[in-house]
Design a protein around this motif. Structure first.
Motif, PDB file in Angstrom:
ATOM      1  N   VAL A 154      74.942 -69.736  51.501  1.00 35.81           N
ATOM      2  CA  VAL A 154      76.240 -69.068  51.414  1.00 35.81           C
ATOM      3  C   VAL A 154      77.253 -69.933  52.143  1.00 35.81           C
ATOM      4  CG1 VAL A 154      77.546 -66.995  51.947  1.00 35.81           C
ATOM      5  CG2 VAL A 154      75.145 -66.827  51.274  1.00 35.81           C
ATOM      6  N   GLY A 155      78.165 -70.527  51.390  1.00 32.51           N
ATOM      7  CA  GLY A 155      79.144 -71.442  51.957  1.00 32.51           C
ATOM      8  C   GLY A 155      80.374 -70.729  52.467  1.00 32.51           C
ATOM      9  N   SER A 156      81.498 -71.374  52.310  1.00 29.31           N
ATOM     10  CA  SER A 156      82.766 -70.875  52.832  1.00 29.31           C
ATOM     11  C   SER A 156      83.212 -69.623  52.085  1.00 29.31           C
ATOM     12  CB  SER A 156      83.835 -71.955  52.670  1.00 29.31           C
ATOM     13  OG  SER A 156      84.082 -72.190  51.289  1.00 29.31           O
ATOM     14  N   ALA A 157      84.274 -69.000  52.599  1.00 22.56           N
ATOM     15  CA  ALA A 157      84.860 -67.848  51.920  1.00 22.56           C
ATOM     16  C   ALA A 157      85.338 -68.239  50.525  1.00 22.56           C
ATOM     17  CB  ALA A 157      86.013 -67.287  52.749  1.00 22.56           C
ATOM     18  N   THR A 158      85.839 -69.466  50.378  1.00 23.49           N
ATOM     19  CA  THR A 158      86.276 -69.962  49.067  1.00 23.49           C
ATOM     20  C   THR A 158      85.091 -70.053  48.113  1.00 23.49           C
ATOM     21  OG1 THR A 158      88.054 -71.224  50.098  1.00 23.49           O
ATOM     22  CG2 THR A 158      87.401 -71.872  47.874  1.00 23.49           C
ATOM     23  N   PHE A 159      83.978 -70.576  48.605  1.00 26.65           N
ATOM     24  CA  PHE A 159      82.767 -70.661  47.808  1.00 26.65           C
ATOM     25  C   PHE A 159      82.321 -69.276  47.346  1.00 26.65           C
ATOM     26  CE2 PHE A 159      78.157 -70.281  47.627  1.00 26.65           C
ATOM     27  CZ  PHE A 159      77.756 -71.363  46.852  1.00 26.65           C
ATOM     28  N   GLN A 160      82.317 -68.326  48.254  1.00 25.52           N
ATOM     29  CA  GLN A 160      81.863 -66.985  47.919  1.00 25.52           C
ATOM     30  C   GLN A 160      82.781 -66.327  46.896  1.00 25.52           C
ATOM     31  OE1 GLN A 160      80.648 -64.573  51.416  1.00 25.52           O
ATOM     32  NE2 GLN A 160      80.775 -66.477  52.586  1.00 25.52           N
ATOM     33  N   GLN A 161      84.079 -66.512  47.062  1.00 22.93           N
ATOM     34  CA  GLN A 161      85.004 -65.915  46.106  1.00 22.93           C
ATOM     35  C   GLN A 161      84.873 -66.580  44.746  1.00 22.93           C
ATOM     36  OE1 GLN A 161      86.897 -63.134  46.687  1.00 22.93           O
ATOM     37  NE2 GLN A 161      87.113 -63.260  44.448  1.00 22.93           N
ATOM     38  N   HIS A 162      84.632 -67.882  44.747  1.00 24.23           N
ATOM     39  CA  HIS A 162      84.414 -68.585  43.474  1.00 24.23           C
ATOM     40  C   HIS A 162      83.231 -67.985  42.730  1.00 24.23           C
ATOM     41  CE1 HIS A 162      83.638 -71.597  40.472  1.00 24.23           C
ATOM     42  NE2 HIS A 162      82.551 -72.021  41.074  1.00 24.23           N
ATOM     43  N   GLY A 163      82.137 -67.709  43.442  1.00 24.18           N
ATOM     44  CA  GLY A 163      80.981 -67.102  42.801  1.00 24.18           C
ATOM     45  C   GLY A 163      81.291 -65.740  42.217  1.00 24.18           C
ATOM     46  N   LYS A 164      82.045 -64.937  42.944  1.00 24.83           N
ATOM     47  CA  LYS A 164      82.416 -63.607  42.437  1.00 24.83           C
ATOM     48  C   LYS A 164      83.339 -63.718  41.236  1.00 24.83           C
ATOM     49  CE  LYS A 164      81.852 -61.419  46.969  1.00 24.83           C
ATOM     50  NZ  LYS A 164      82.508 -60.746  48.113  1.00 24.83           N
ATOM     51  N   ASP A 165      84.280 -64.668  41.290  1.00 30.93           N
ATOM     52  CA  ASP A 165      85.183 -64.872  40.156  1.00 30.93           C
ATOM     53  C   ASP A 165      84.401 -65.329  38.931  1.00 30.93           C
ATOM     54  OD1 ASP A 165      87.299 -64.199  41.793  1.00 30.93           O
ATOM     55  OD2 ASP A 165      87.937 -66.271  42.133  1.00 30.93           O
ATOM     56  N   THR A 166      83.407 -66.196  39.149  1.00 33.61           N
ATOM     57  CA  THR A 166      82.604 -66.704  38.046  1.00 33.61           C
ATOM     58  C   THR A 166      81.776 -65.593  37.424  1.00 33.61           C
ATOM     59  OG1 THR A 166      82.494 -68.886  39.082  1.00 33.61           O
ATOM     60  CG2 THR A 166      80.859 -68.407  37.405  1.00 33.61           C
ATOM     61  N   LEU A 167      81.187 -64.746  38.247  1.00 29.99           N
ATOM     62  CA  LEU A 167      80.424 -63.609  37.749  1.00 29.99           C
ATOM     63  C   LEU A 167      81.325 -62.660  36.971  1.00 29.99           C
ATOM     64  CD1 LEU A 167      77.815 -61.925  37.599  1.00 29.99           C
ATOM     65  CD2 LEU A 167      78.448 -60.916  39.800  1.00 29.99           C
ATOM     66  N   THR A 168      82.512 -62.397  37.525  1.00 29.41           N
ATOM     67  CA  THR A 168      83.460 -61.509  36.852  1.00 29.41           C
ATOM     68  C   THR A 168      83.839 -62.049  35.483  1.00 29.41           C
ATOM     69  OG1 THR A 168      84.349 -60.740  38.970  1.00 29.41           O
ATOM     70  CG2 THR A 168      85.741 -60.445  37.030  1.00 29.41           C
ATOM     71  N   ALA A 169      84.122 -63.350  35.419  1.00 30.42           N
ATOM     72  CA  ALA A 169      84.509 -63.954  34.141  1.00 30.42           C
ATOM     73  C   ALA A 169      83.367 -63.898  33.134  1.00 30.42           C
ATOM     74  CB  ALA A 169      84.952 -65.395  34.363  1.00 30.42           C
ATOM     75  N   MET A 170      82.155 -64.211  33.582  1.00 31.88           N
ATOM     76  CA  MET A 170      81.004 -64.211  32.675  1.00 31.88           C
ATOM     77  C   MET A 170      80.786 -62.830  32.072  1.00 31.88           C
ATOM     78  SD  MET A 170      77.056 -65.354  33.454  1.00 31.88           S
ATOM     79  CE  MET A 170      76.708 -63.966  34.556  1.00 31.88           C
ATOM     80  N   ILE A 171      80.833 -61.801  32.909  1.00 28.38           N
ATOM     81  CA  ILE A 171      80.612 -60.451  32.410  1.00 28.38           C
ATOM     82  C   ILE A 171      81.756 -60.028  31.504  1.00 28.38           C
ATOM     83  CG2 ILE A 171      80.422 -58.029  33.094  1.00 28.38           C
ATOM     84  CD1 ILE A 171      78.851 -58.963  35.547  1.00 28.38           C
ATOM     85  N   ASP A 172      82.987 -60.322  31.908  1.00 28.62           N
ATOM     86  CA  ASP A 172      84.139 -59.920  31.109  1.00 28.62           C
ATOM     87  C   ASP A 172      84.140 -60.599  29.744  1.00 28.62           C
ATOM     88  OD1 ASP A 172      86.685 -58.383  31.141  1.00 28.62           O
ATOM     89  OD2 ASP A 172      87.543 -60.372  30.763  1.00 28.62           O
ATOM     90  N   GLN A 173      83.707 -61.852  29.702  1.00 30.28           N
ATOM     91  CA  GLN A 173      83.757 -62.609  28.458  1.00 30.28           C
ATOM     92  C   GLN A 173      82.548 -62.399  27.567  1.00 30.28           C
ATOM     93  OE1 GLN A 173      84.509 -66.635  29.834  1.00 30.28           O
ATOM     94  NE2 GLN A 173      86.420 -66.003  30.822  1.00 30.28           N
ATOM     95  N   HIS A 174      81.406 -61.968  28.122  1.00 33.18           N
ATOM     96  CA  HIS A 174      80.184 -61.880  27.328  1.00 33.18           C
ATOM     97  C   HIS A 174      79.523 -60.509  27.377  1.00 33.18           C
ATOM     98  CE1 HIS A 174      79.420 -66.535  27.289  1.00 33.18           C
ATOM     99  NE2 HIS A 174      80.442 -66.164  26.556  1.00 33.18           N
ATOM    100  N   ARG A 175      80.114 -59.537  28.043  1.00 35.64           N
ATOM    101  CA  ARG A 175      79.413 -58.268  28.197  1.00 35.64           C
ATOM    102  C   ARG A 175      79.294 -57.494  26.893  1.00 35.64           C
ATOM    103  NH1 ARG A 175      83.064 -53.597  29.314  1.00 35.64           N
ATOM    104  NH2 ARG A 175      85.195 -54.340  29.636  1.00 35.64           N
TER     105      ARG A 175
END
Length: 821
Positions: free
Chosen positions: A387-408
């Motif tokens: 678990v890296g920086s706060a930026t890293f963690q937010q990037h992961g959440k943004d990526t998960l959000t995009a993946m679900i929103d685009q492919h759910r």
């Protein structure tokens, strides 16, 4: 109402809806105006750093090359045996001719994927940035176009190292750079649909299903205060409208429900019958009216406690594989027709499930899975990192959000993968277990919030295995730990550790074209009872305990045996949810420089240029519905042994009985028995004639006659110490010559067990067709049964050479070509 966690785990209804453009943009797969243009031609590319102002004033600084998009700027160097793949900047430029047909409309650029960090410029003005190489994003260029001279568009892509971005640099795959997926120019009305979703509710036994259709709008939000007319039609696979509704909505920007409709006489989606419905939504009136369509499917899933898995109320054993977006010549920018062929092969193998490793893949991939009936585990790229920086963690959440929103909305998607192997040694904060657990739980809860209908999943992080809904530990019996005969016991042990178990990643590397006559001698050195997991740096070819990955021959023969044993075991285990073999196709990795093909993970069932290995047919023999028959050894032209020594002839088939002929004479029939290992009993012990031999297998099944033939030479002369390399031309066509290197002893006998590393070189006006990541497309490669090949592109006479340490090199002159390329 959001389902409770218990209800969520027990069962979920399917959902599906795919828009052509983007669930983060709006767009329609079909509209009444020509509002989507793919930008694939008239690009120029430069690999290297530039300042934005230099892009259009750089002719004296750099040379721009004409290019088409998609394009990956590591298409050649990803598996260079001598130099690591380029990590840095790549620039693309073109001139846009924009003509928005909508009054007060907006002009957008949609990127299906730009790796790994990208910035978009109109002229020298930055109009958008994006971090992450695998999800779609859109940039509004409406205002920038008004002030940009000549529609000058430039895009900067970078795959330089970045600790704040997923995936980790220690990931076992190449972090490619470039515009790796299509780019679209999109025209939108002043107010447009951003996304539409169809969410079915259906349970086995029901004759009808309800479908909640929701929407999200974008654009001029002042118009959302007025009533907007909508027409919704649900259309079955034959084109018949099964239900429709007209309504008006006072819609806001947040996702809102348009209507709930009922579909009578439901046709559920499944791997056997992947039935897709279509939702057609018309919004607005007059000049700005647009029609949006998307497809959806109806299904029901359930994971029983400690197995099995149920689809539409019936047990379905998940028979799967994995896929990286990677291929010879193109790397991550594979042409659409090659992607279609890859998935045709996956389906023809008999698979019904695929894990997309280790990142969101293209819309074409998900569309193909919908159409072919392949259930999907799709994964956020939190791969091999703590678990890296706060930026890293937010990037992961943004990526998960995009993946679900685009492919759910794809019916094929079964699970949202939260990551992979985040217990990896040497990662930043990789030993902070509590931080990893906390972050994994945050991703898990975010996934449930965004999509309550699907389970979360994770592979290999045992100290956090209680967090995801479905978990896979590491089991590599027969490769990274133990022997493949320990597989059943490893499954039983893993089953008891979690409520919902599945087995992801198993298999063996195989160097295509390398075969064995006798059992791999390393088998006797590998201990049993010591565990079957991959631990630490077991993937390396040095250090640690004895294991087949390090000490084995990497033959196709051994891989087939391992596949055979695993499939025999999984097919006869009634509680098992399913498994997925790693991996369908060989792919590049920066971590495996010393492999037989340098920087290539060779666990694929097909090579990086999509040539089928023998192991593919083992899977077909267990999984395929259509009758199939395959004699082992199509790439085994020279077999060996003593005179009159019996050797094994193998047949892989799903037919009930097979007859084998040796040199025109029947040597008997065998009945298929899936528990008779290996080859389900379809094997013969035969004494071959010295010199040329022919095997022919015949089966009759389902009113069809199937035949397969292999020819080979049988060598009885023993070989001694390797002395020299010989070169000969084996094919000449269209300005290209293929040469074969052969390692022989002092008597000229091929050293058939040699795994020496050879290097091809060239003198003259031509080039080696190398860096393909294949056994016959690498200038540095291990021999396979004492031989290796490479192709040379040349018009004039050239000399090709091959060398190896402490061996007399070989040379071959290739004459001038008269034909056309």
């Amino acid at each position: 109402m959001t389902p409770t966690r218990r209800a969520f785990l027990v069962g979920s209804a399917a959902l599906c809806a795919t828009t052509l453009v983007s669930s983060r943009l709006m767009a329609a797969s079909t509209t009444t105006t020509p509002d989507v243009t793919i930008l694939d031609k008239d690009w120029e590319f430069y690999r290297g750093p530039l300042e934005p102002w230099q892009v259009w004033h750089s002719e004296e600084l750099v040379t721009w090359e004409p290019q088409t998009v998609p394009h990956c700027f590591n298409h050649y160097d990803a598996c260079d045996p001598d130099i690591p793949a380029y990590r840095g900047s790549g620039w693309y430029r073109t001139k846009l001719k924009a003509a928005n047909p909508y009054r007060d409309g907006r002009t957008m650029l949609l990127f299906e994927g730009a790796a790994q960090t990208s910035e978009v410029f109109m002229g020298t003005t930055s109009v958008g940035k994006h971090i992450g190489g695998y999800n779609e994003f859109a940039v509004d260029i409406t205002d920038a176009l008004k002030t940009s001279k000549d529609g000058a568009l430039a895009i900067h892509c970078s795959n330089a190292r970045d600790l704040d971005r997923m995936p980790s640099d220690l990931s076992d795959f190449t972090l490619y750079g470039g515009l790796i997926r299509p780019v679209h120019l999109v025209y939108l009305p002043e107010l447009a649909i951003e996304s539409i979703y169809s969410v079915p509710e259906w349970h086995p036994g029901d004759t009808s299903a309800t479908v909640s259709v929701t929407a999200r709008l974008s654009g001029n939000t002042t118009r959302t205060a007025s009533q907007i007319p909508f027409t919704i039609k649900l259309i079955d696979s034959s084109g018949k409208v099964v239900t429709q509704q007209k309504l008006s909505k006072n819609a806001g920007q947040a996702e809102f429900e348009l209507a709930t409709l009922t579909i009578p006489a439901v046709q559920p989606w499944s791997p056997e019958t992947p039935t897709l419905y279509r939702c057609e939504v018309t919004m607005g009136t007059g000049a700005d009216t647009s029609v949006t369509t998307h497809r959806f499917g109806i299904r029901h899933t359930k994971f029983e406690a400690q197995g099995p898995f149920l689809l539409n109320g019936k047990r379905l054993l998940l028979r799967g594989t994995h896929r990286h977006e990677d291929g010879a010549y193109y790397a991550a920018a594979m042409p659409a027709d090659q992607v279609r062929e890859e998935f045709r092969l996956i389906k023809a193998m008999g698979a019904n499930f695929i894990r997309l490793a280790h990142y969101q893949q293209s819309r074409q991939v998900l569309d193909l899975c919908d159409e072919l009936g392949l259930l999907v585990w799709e994964e956020v790229p939190w791969c091999r990192s703590g678990v890296g920086s706060a930026t890293f963690q937010q990037h992961g959440k943004d990526t998960l959000t995009a993946m679900i929103d685009q492919h759910r909305n794809h019916p094929s998607v079964l699970m949202w993968g939260l990551g992979n192997e985040d217990d990896w040694p040497g990662e930043l904060n990789g030993d902070d277990r509590e931080a990893i657990r906390t972050y994994m739980r945050e991703l898990h809860e975010l996934s449930h919030k965004l999509d309550p209908s699907r389970v979360t999943s994770y592979r290999r992080c045992d100290f956090a295995r209680d967090i995801p809904d479905v978990y896979s530990p590491s089991i590599w019996a027969g490769w990274y730990g133990g022997r493949y005969t320990e597989y059943a016991a490893a499954l039983e042990k893993a089953r008891k550790a979690v409520p919902h178990f599945i087995h992801m990643e198993w298999g063996a590397d195989s160097h295509a074209g390398r075969h064995a006559e006798d059992p791999d001698p390393a088998l006797g050195t590998v201990a049993t009872g010591k565990g079957t997991a991959e631990k630490g740096f077991d993937y390396k070819l040095t250090g640690g305990t004895q294991r087949m990955a390090k000490d084995g021959e990497w033959s196709e023969t051994y891989a087939c045996d391992l596949f055979d044993w695993y499939l025999k075991t999984s097919e006869s285990t009634p509680w098992l949810t399913g498994t997925a073999q790693w991996v369908f196709k060989d792919f590049t990795t920066p971590l495996r420089v010393e492999n037989p093909v340098p920087r290539v993970n060779q666990k694929g069932l097909i090579t990086r240029d999509m040539q089928l290995k023998e192991g593919y047919y083992v899977f077909q023999s267990f999984w395929a519905k259509e009758p199939m028959l395959r004699l082992y050894g199509h790439s085994f032209p020279l077999r060996w042994g003593k005179a009159r020594q019996k050797r094994t002839a193998r047949v892989y088939s799903n037919c009930s009985e097979v007859e084998l002929f040796l040199n025109g004479k029947s040597v008997g029939r065998r009945k298929r028995d899936p528990n008779d290992f290996p080859c389900a009993g379809l094997r013969w012990e035969l004494a071959f004639t010295e010199g040329r031999n022919e095997l022919r297998a015949v089966a009759h099944e389902g009113g069809k006659t199937l035949e397969d033939t292999v020819q080979f030479r049988y060598e009885t002369r023993p070989w001694s110490k390797p002395v020299k390399l010989l070169l000969r031309t084996v094919a000449t066509q269209n300005g290209r010559s293929t040469v074969e290197a052969e390692l022989v002893d002092v008597a000229g006998v091929r050293c058939l067990d040699s795994r020496a590393v050879v290097r091809f070189s060239l003198a003259g006006d031509g080039r080696l067709i190398d860096n393909l990541g294949t056994p016959d497309g690498s200038r540095v490669v291990q021999l396979a049964n004492g031989r290796a090949r490479i192709t040379v592109d040349h018009r004039e006479a050239v000399v090709v050479g091959v060398s190896s340490d402490n061996i007399i090199p070989g040379y071959q002159e290739l004459g001038k070509h008269n034909g056309q390329a």
